[in-house]
Design a protein around this motif. Structure first.
Motif, PDB file in Angstrom:
ATOM      1  N   LYS A  49      19.789  60.690  20.420  1.00  0.00           N
ATOM      2  CA  LYS A  49      20.302  59.938  21.561  1.00  0.00           C
ATOM      3  C   LYS A  49      19.912  60.603  22.881  1.00  0.00           C
ATOM      4  CE  LYS A  49      24.464  59.284  19.402  1.00  0.00           C
ATOM      5  NZ  LYS A  49      25.850  58.815  19.265  1.00  0.00           N
ATOM      6  N   ALA A  52      16.462  59.802  23.811  1.00  0.00           N
ATOM      7  CA  ALA A  52      16.333  58.422  24.308  1.00  0.00           C
ATOM      8  C   ALA A  52      17.008  58.218  25.666  1.00  0.00           C
ATOM      9  CB  ALA A  52      16.908  57.445  23.288  1.00  0.00           C
ATOM     10  N   GLY A  53      17.825  59.185  26.099  1.00  0.00           N
ATOM     11  CA  GLY A  53      18.405  59.097  27.446  1.00  0.00           C
ATOM     12  C   GLY A  53      19.853  58.634  27.488  1.00  0.00           C
ATOM     13  N   ALA A  76      17.289  55.696  30.475  1.00  0.00           N
ATOM     14  CA  ALA A  76      16.874  55.248  29.139  1.00  0.00           C
ATOM     15  C   ALA A  76      15.805  54.163  29.205  1.00  0.00           C
ATOM     16  CB  ALA A  76      18.086  54.733  28.370  1.00  0.00           C
ATOM     17  N   ASP A  77      15.963  53.199  30.138  1.00  0.00           N
ATOM     18  CA  ASP A  77      15.013  52.084  30.166  1.00  0.00           C
ATOM     19  C   ASP A  77      13.615  52.548  30.580  1.00  0.00           C
ATOM     20  OD1 ASP A  77      16.310  52.553  32.669  1.00  0.00           O
ATOM     21  OD2 ASP A  77      15.516  50.675  33.451  1.00  0.00           O
ATOM     22  N   ALA A  80      11.950  54.168  27.676  1.00  0.00           N
ATOM     23  CA  ALA A  80      11.491  53.160  26.704  1.00  0.00           C
ATOM     24  C   ALA A  80      10.183  52.535  27.182  1.00  0.00           C
ATOM     25  CB  ALA A  80      12.560  52.087  26.525  1.00  0.00           C
ATOM     26  N   ARG A  81      10.124  52.250  28.468  1.00  0.00           N
ATOM     27  CA  ARG A  81       8.913  51.618  28.979  1.00  0.00           C
ATOM     28  C   ARG A  81       7.714  52.568  28.925  1.00  0.00           C
ATOM     29  NH1 ARG A  81      12.777  49.492  32.653  1.00  0.00           N
ATOM     30  NH2 ARG A  81      12.098  50.869  34.332  1.00  0.00           N
ATOM     31  N   PHE A  85      11.148  55.084  21.624  1.00  0.00           N
ATOM     32  CA  PHE A  85      11.999  54.112  20.934  1.00  0.00           C
ATOM     33  C   PHE A  85      13.013  54.849  20.072  1.00  0.00           C
ATOM     34  CE2 PHE A  85      13.235  51.399  17.419  1.00  0.00           C
ATOM     35  CZ  PHE A  85      13.408  50.159  18.009  1.00  0.00           C
ATOM     36  N   LEU A  86      14.267  54.394  20.138  1.00  0.00           N
ATOM     37  CA  LEU A  86      15.290  54.936  19.243  1.00  0.00           C
ATOM     38  C   LEU A  86      15.809  53.813  18.362  1.00  0.00           C
ATOM     39  CD1 LEU A  86      17.365  57.139  18.313  1.00  0.00           C
ATOM     40  CD2 LEU A  86      18.828  56.388  20.199  1.00  0.00           C
ATOM     41  N   ALA A  87      15.634  53.973  17.047  1.00  0.00           N
ATOM     42  CA  ALA A  87      16.274  53.032  16.120  1.00  0.00           C
ATOM     43  C   ALA A  87      17.688  53.547  15.901  1.00  0.00           C
ATOM     44  CB  ALA A  87      15.500  52.984  14.808  1.00  0.00           C
ATOM     45  N   PHE A  88      18.677  52.728  16.305  1.00  0.00           N
ATOM     46  CA  PHE A  88      20.063  53.205  16.324  1.00  0.00           C
ATOM     47  C   PHE A  88      20.668  53.295  14.930  1.00  0.00           C
ATOM     48  CE2 PHE A  88      21.971  53.038  20.743  1.00  0.00           C
ATOM     49  CZ  PHE A  88      20.746  53.076  21.386  1.00  0.00           C
ATOM     50  N   GLU A 155      16.194  46.858  13.464  1.00  0.00           N
ATOM     51  CA  GLU A 155      15.740  47.952  14.327  1.00  0.00           C
ATOM     52  C   GLU A 155      14.260  48.239  14.074  1.00  0.00           C
ATOM     53  OE1 GLU A 155      18.391  47.888  16.475  1.00  0.00           O
ATOM     54  OE2 GLU A 155      18.132  50.046  16.694  1.00  0.00           O
ATOM     55  N   HIS A 158      12.203  45.536  15.669  1.00  0.00           N
ATOM     56  CA  HIS A 158      12.052  45.789  17.106  1.00  0.00           C
ATOM     57  C   HIS A 158      10.967  46.839  17.351  1.00  0.00           C
ATOM     58  CE1 HIS A 158      16.146  44.178  18.761  1.00  0.00           C
ATOM     59  NE2 HIS A 158      15.549  43.333  17.950  1.00  0.00           N
ATOM     60  N   LEU A 162       7.666  46.254  19.551  1.00  0.00           N
ATOM     61  CA  LEU A 162       7.538  46.972  20.825  1.00  0.00           C
ATOM     62  C   LEU A 162       6.453  48.056  20.785  1.00  0.00           C
ATOM     63  CD1 LEU A 162      11.328  47.242  21.778  1.00  0.00           C
ATOM     64  CD2 LEU A 162       9.626  45.712  22.767  1.00  0.00           C
TER      65      LEU A 162
ATOM     66  N   PHE B 397      23.631  51.300  26.881  1.00  0.00           N
ATOM     67  CA  PHE B 397      22.585  52.253  26.472  1.00  0.00           C
ATOM     68  C   PHE B 397      21.656  51.617  25.439  1.00  0.00           C
ATOM     69  CE2 PHE B 397      21.569  55.849  23.412  1.00  0.00           C
ATOM     70  CZ  PHE B 397      20.445  56.273  24.120  1.00  0.00           C
ATOM     71  N   TYR B 398      22.244  50.870  24.510  1.00  0.00           N
ATOM     72  CA  TYR B 398      21.426  50.233  23.474  1.00  0.00           C
ATOM     73  C   TYR B 398      20.402  49.286  24.103  1.00  0.00           C
ATOM     74  CZ  TYR B 398      20.182  47.408  19.373  1.00  0.00           C
ATOM     75  OH  TYR B 398      19.491  46.769  18.384  1.00  0.00           O
ATOM     76  N   LEU B 399      20.871  48.424  25.008  1.00  0.00           N
ATOM     77  CA  LEU B 399      19.964  47.439  25.606  1.00  0.00           C
ATOM     78  C   LEU B 399      18.928  48.123  26.500  1.00  0.00           C
ATOM     79  CD1 LEU B 399      22.562  44.648  26.449  1.00  0.00           C
ATOM     80  CD2 LEU B 399      20.985  44.731  24.524  1.00  0.00           C
ATOM     81  N   MET B 400      19.364  49.130  27.252  1.00  0.00           N
ATOM     82  CA  MET B 400      18.425  49.825  28.132  1.00  0.00           C
ATOM     83  C   MET B 400      17.404  50.621  27.326  1.00  0.00           C
ATOM     84  SD  MET B 400      20.904  51.024  31.276  1.00  0.00           S
ATOM     85  CE  MET B 400      19.616  51.895  32.191  1.00  0.00           C
ATOM     86  N   SER B 401      17.819  51.110  26.173  1.00  0.00           N
ATOM     87  CA  SER B 401      16.900  51.915  25.369  1.00  0.00           C
ATOM     88  C   SER B 401      15.753  51.074  24.805  1.00  0.00           C
ATOM     89  CB  SER B 401      17.642  52.611  24.224  1.00  0.00           C
ATOM     90  OG  SER B 401      17.804  51.711  23.140  1.00  0.00           O
ATOM     91  N   ARG B 402      15.875  49.735  24.945  1.00  0.00           N
ATOM     92  CA  ARG B 402      14.744  48.882  24.541  1.00  0.00           C
ATOM     93  C   ARG B 402      13.845  48.576  25.735  1.00  0.00           C
ATOM     94  NH1 ARG B 402      16.557  48.037  19.029  1.00  0.00           N
ATOM     95  NH2 ARG B 402      16.905  50.269  19.031  1.00  0.00           N
ATOM     96  N   GLY B 403      14.191  49.154  26.891  1.00  0.00           N
ATOM     97  CA  GLY B 403      13.325  48.995  28.055  1.00  0.00           C
ATOM     98  C   GLY B 403      13.859  48.079  29.138  1.00  0.00           C
ATOM     99  N   LEU B 404      15.041  47.469  28.909  1.00  0.00           N
ATOM    100  CA  LEU B 404      15.570  46.557  29.921  1.00  0.00           C
ATOM    101  C   LEU B 404      16.215  47.336  31.061  1.00  0.00           C
ATOM    102  CD1 LEU B 404      17.313  43.654  27.997  1.00  0.00           C
ATOM    103  CD2 LEU B 404      14.948  43.919  28.642  1.00  0.00           C
ATOM    104  N   PRO B 405      15.857  46.998  32.321  1.00  0.00           N
ATOM    105  CA  PRO B 405      16.529  47.636  33.449  1.00  0.00           C
ATOM    106  C   PRO B 405      18.030  47.336  33.414  1.00  0.00           C
ATOM    107  CG  PRO B 405      14.742  46.184  34.198  1.00  0.00           C
ATOM    108  CD  PRO B 405      14.853  46.023  32.725  1.00  0.00           C
ATOM    109  N   ARG B 406      18.788  48.218  34.029  1.00  0.00           N
ATOM    110  CA  ARG B 406      20.250  48.116  33.990  1.00  0.00           C
ATOM    111  C   ARG B 406      20.773  46.712  34.314  1.00  0.00           C
ATOM    112  NH1 ARG B 406      24.267  52.017  34.210  1.00  0.00           N
ATOM    113  NH2 ARG B 406      22.605  53.551  34.201  1.00  0.00           N
TER     114      ARG B 406
END
Lengths: 252, 444
Positions: A49, A52-53, A76-77, A80-81, A85-88, A155, A158, A162, B397-406
């Protein structure tokens, strides 16, 4: 450019709370898959975690470098960009947005522009085929009402869509029956290649029968105490963690 | 005629005469004025206004918005809505002027009436006199035991001073499912008072959407609206009140539906605008077998304040009501919800539910929720529940960790929170519009 994910002397704690990591050193070169094993409470999931941030932890010392660049200051975002990638372990249920729409938004964010729908659809199809899944999973709300196994498989889907450079899989194998485990392993193996590095966090050696790691690390009390090849996982399965704990005690 | 702008008995007489009203209406306006003049404004010491302070609202400092009688173009914001909303008929008000009304020939031929209240008074006097002030007047009580007379202050102001309104009548056995839309475009800076009267005759079916729109920022403005919905035996009315007024508006809405035998109401109240708004939404189950679905959505940002009060008043037996109000609050904004299920002694076999859930997007946002039950019958099924919780950090955190801005992650969580209300809005263009408002509000 250094092609690796590097964890350098990482110390971390829960924000205003307990210390979890006590100086983790770890390198996952691009093109390799590494496994982290360890008893409950060793800090494995926390490490995932933190990479992943997750803002509920704070770094007190050390650094995380992706291809030579520190990512500590990134949210975190942004990480990711950049290709992380973190599979939860416990994916979150989000009603109101369909699985496919969410993935499209995520891909759009990563690419910084509109997604080519044909290309996107192609990626989805390919992932579904590898994971032996049908399209109905795409129109359901994100993880909403998914079974434990469906969440884990999702996951991996995804991840496949991605296409991260580095993926961390946090106990993706827990709770899966053997068939589901094989399918998940198929997905991970399909990602294998010179441009993909992965860190598998797991309790059990079982997963490693299907995803053969390039290296295995053992974590105890917030640090890596020993590393080795796939045979290390087998030894842990047979002898448990006591001998590593002793090793950790003599080292500190 | 130049009218004085300060509120007075004289002003009411002038308004009534300018609008060419019948004697009965002038007499009712004067009764309403007496009530208004006698009562104090509600304060936070009034139980029902505990969390909403209106002492700064300039009710009596603003000039009353009056019809100008001038031809006015349909504002762009309304044109945009007309292009998207897929309506059967519509009416557009700019201020107190009805500038456009359109009803398909097929509906007119069947006797459906959509016009201004004042036109209806002239052409259908009996229908209006029988029904105006039937469900919402100037002295009706909100319904709680603690109810204080000052709760009637603003409805009395509206009844005494309303300058325009809408009348919709659906004759016996006439049905339509494509919505009729009424748009009220307010320019701001004034005291606006309007009424809506909807009468669904026996076994009729209708869908009605009313939207309040204004420029994004206006000088201090007050809008009061009263909506009366009469749902006859076996009739069905789907009603939506969508408030998207700009900053500077104080919006006060009271609506009450009378449901007769086997009547059904599907109600939706959306409050996503105005600096401060309060909506009092009430259903009276007067006939056995009647049912009332009451949905609410609200989302506040900045310093906005929104207050909802719902009443499910079960007078007759075997009736059903279901309140589901969901909201979110961002920044330093505030939401209030209070609701009452009141079951009268004769209302056996009542089935009544009430749920309010709030999502907080920041540490400074606040939601207060007060669900209440008052049950006088012994063979009923009633339940209520409320919750207020911050956005779960692990979800973000889950949604942002896929790359989506806050902000996108928050958008998804707010829509997710409201999904069970959104999926109960069968009017697709309306649902999309509401979703787009939510997206816009999260981003800003």
């Amino acid at each position: 450019m250094v092609n690796q994910l590097e964890i350098r002397n990482l110390h971390a704690r829960i924000v205003d709370g307990e210390t979890i990591l006590n100086g983790v050193n770890l390198i996952v070169p691009k093109g390799q898959i590494h496994a982290i094993m360890g008893p409950n409470g060793a800090g494995k999931s926390t490490l995932g975690k933190i990479i992943a941030g997750d803002p509920s932890y704070e770094i007190t010392k050390g650094d995380i470098l992706m291809d030579g660049e520190s990512i500590l200051e990134m949210e975190a975002d942004e990480r990711a960009r950049k290709g992380l990638f973190l599979a939860f372990q416990y994916p979150v249920e989000v009603p109101g947005v369909s699985n496919a729409n969410f993935l499209r938004l995520a891909l759009q964010a990563k690419q910084g522009g509109e997604v080519n729908m044909m290309e996107f659809y192609g990626k989805l199809q390919k992932a579904l085929k590898t994971l032996e899944w049908d399209e109905s999973i795409l129109t359901r709300y994100l993880n909403d009402g998914f079974s434990g196994g469906e969440k884990k498989r999702n996951e991996i889907m995804h991840m496949m869509v991605l296409e991260p450079t580095y993926a961390i899989m946090d106990e993706t194998d827990s709770g899966l029956d053997i068939d589901a485990l094989k399918v998940v392993a198929k997905g991970v193996n399909a990602m294998r290649g010179p441009n993909f590095g992965a860190l598998l966090i797991t309790h059990y050696q079982r997963l490693l029968n299907y995803i053969v790691p390039d290296a295995v690390h053992v974590m105890i009390d917030g640090r890596i105490v020993t590393s080795g090849g796939p045979e290390l996982a087998l030894r842990l399965e047979e002898q448990g963690y006591d001998w590593v704990k002793e090793l950790a005690a003599t080292a500190s | 005629m130049e009218l004085t702008s300060t509120l007075s008995r004289d002003l009411i007489l002038q308004v009534s005469s300018k609008l060419g009203e019948p004697d009965w209406l002038r007499a009712k306006r004067l009764l309403a004025w007496e009530t208004f003049a006698r009562l104090p404004y509600p304060t936070p010491r009034t139980e029902e206004w505990k969390y909403t302070d209106i002492t700064e609202v300039p009710f009596e400092e603003l000039s009353l918005e009056l019809p100008t009688g001038q031809p006015r173009a349909i504002p762009q914001a309304v044109q945009d809505r007309l292009a998207q909303a897929q309506l059967s008929g519509y009416a557009v008000f700019v201020g107190a002027d009805l500038v456009h009304v359109e009803l398909p020939e097929a509906l007119r031929e069947q006797g459906v009436i959509l016009c201004s209240l004042h036109e209806a008074m002239a052409r259908h006097p009996r229908l209006v006199e029988e029904n105006l002030f039937r469900a919402v007047n100037w002295s009706d009580l909100v319904g709680t035991q603690q109810n204080r007379p000052e709760n009637s202050k603003i409805p009395a102001l509206n009844a005494a001073l309303f300058t325009h309104g809408v009348f919709l009548y659906i004759p016996r056995n006439v049905e339509f499912s494509k919505p009729i839309g009424v748009f009220k475009y307010l320019e701001g800076g004034q005291l606006s008072a309007s009424r809506t009267l909807i009468v669904g005759d026996v076994n009729s079916q209708a869908v009605y959407i009313e939207e309040y729109i204004s420029p994004a920022k206006v000088a201090p403005s007050v809008n009061t609206s009263s909506t009366e919905i009469i749902v006859g035996d076996g009739a069905k009315v789907r009603h939506a009140h969508i408030q998207l007024l700009g900053q500077g508006f104080y919006h006060f809405h009271r609506q009450r539906a009378h449901l007769q035998r086997d009547a059904a109401l599907n109600d939706l109240v959306v409050n996503m605008g105005a600096s401060l708004s309060r909506a009092e939404v009430q259903s009276e189950m007067l006939g056995p077998g009647s049912s009332s679905e009451m949905l609410g959505l609200y989302f506040t940002t900045g310093l906005e304040h929104v207050d909802h009060y719902t009443l499910q008043h079960h007078v007759a037996d075997h009736a059903y009501s279901d309140v589901l109000y969901k909201g979110a609050a961002k920044d330093q904004s505030r939401t209030v919800y209070a609701g009452l299920i009141k079951v009268e002694p004769g209302a056996q076999k009542t089935d009544a539910y009430q749920t309010n859930r709030n999502l907080l997007l920041s540490a400074d946002a606040r939601s207060d929720s007060v669900p209440q039950l008052e049950i006088g019958a012994n063979d009923v099924k009633c339940s209520h529940g409320s919750s207020t919780a911050p956005v779960a950090p692990e979800e973000l955190f889950y949604l942002m960790s896929r790359g989506l801005p806050r902000h996108m992650a928050q958008q998804i969580l707010v829509k997710g929170h409201m999904t069970d209300v959104l999926t109960r809005i069968p009017i697709e263009p309306l649902r999309q519009y509401i979703e787009s408002i939510i997206e816009e509000k999260v981003r800003v």
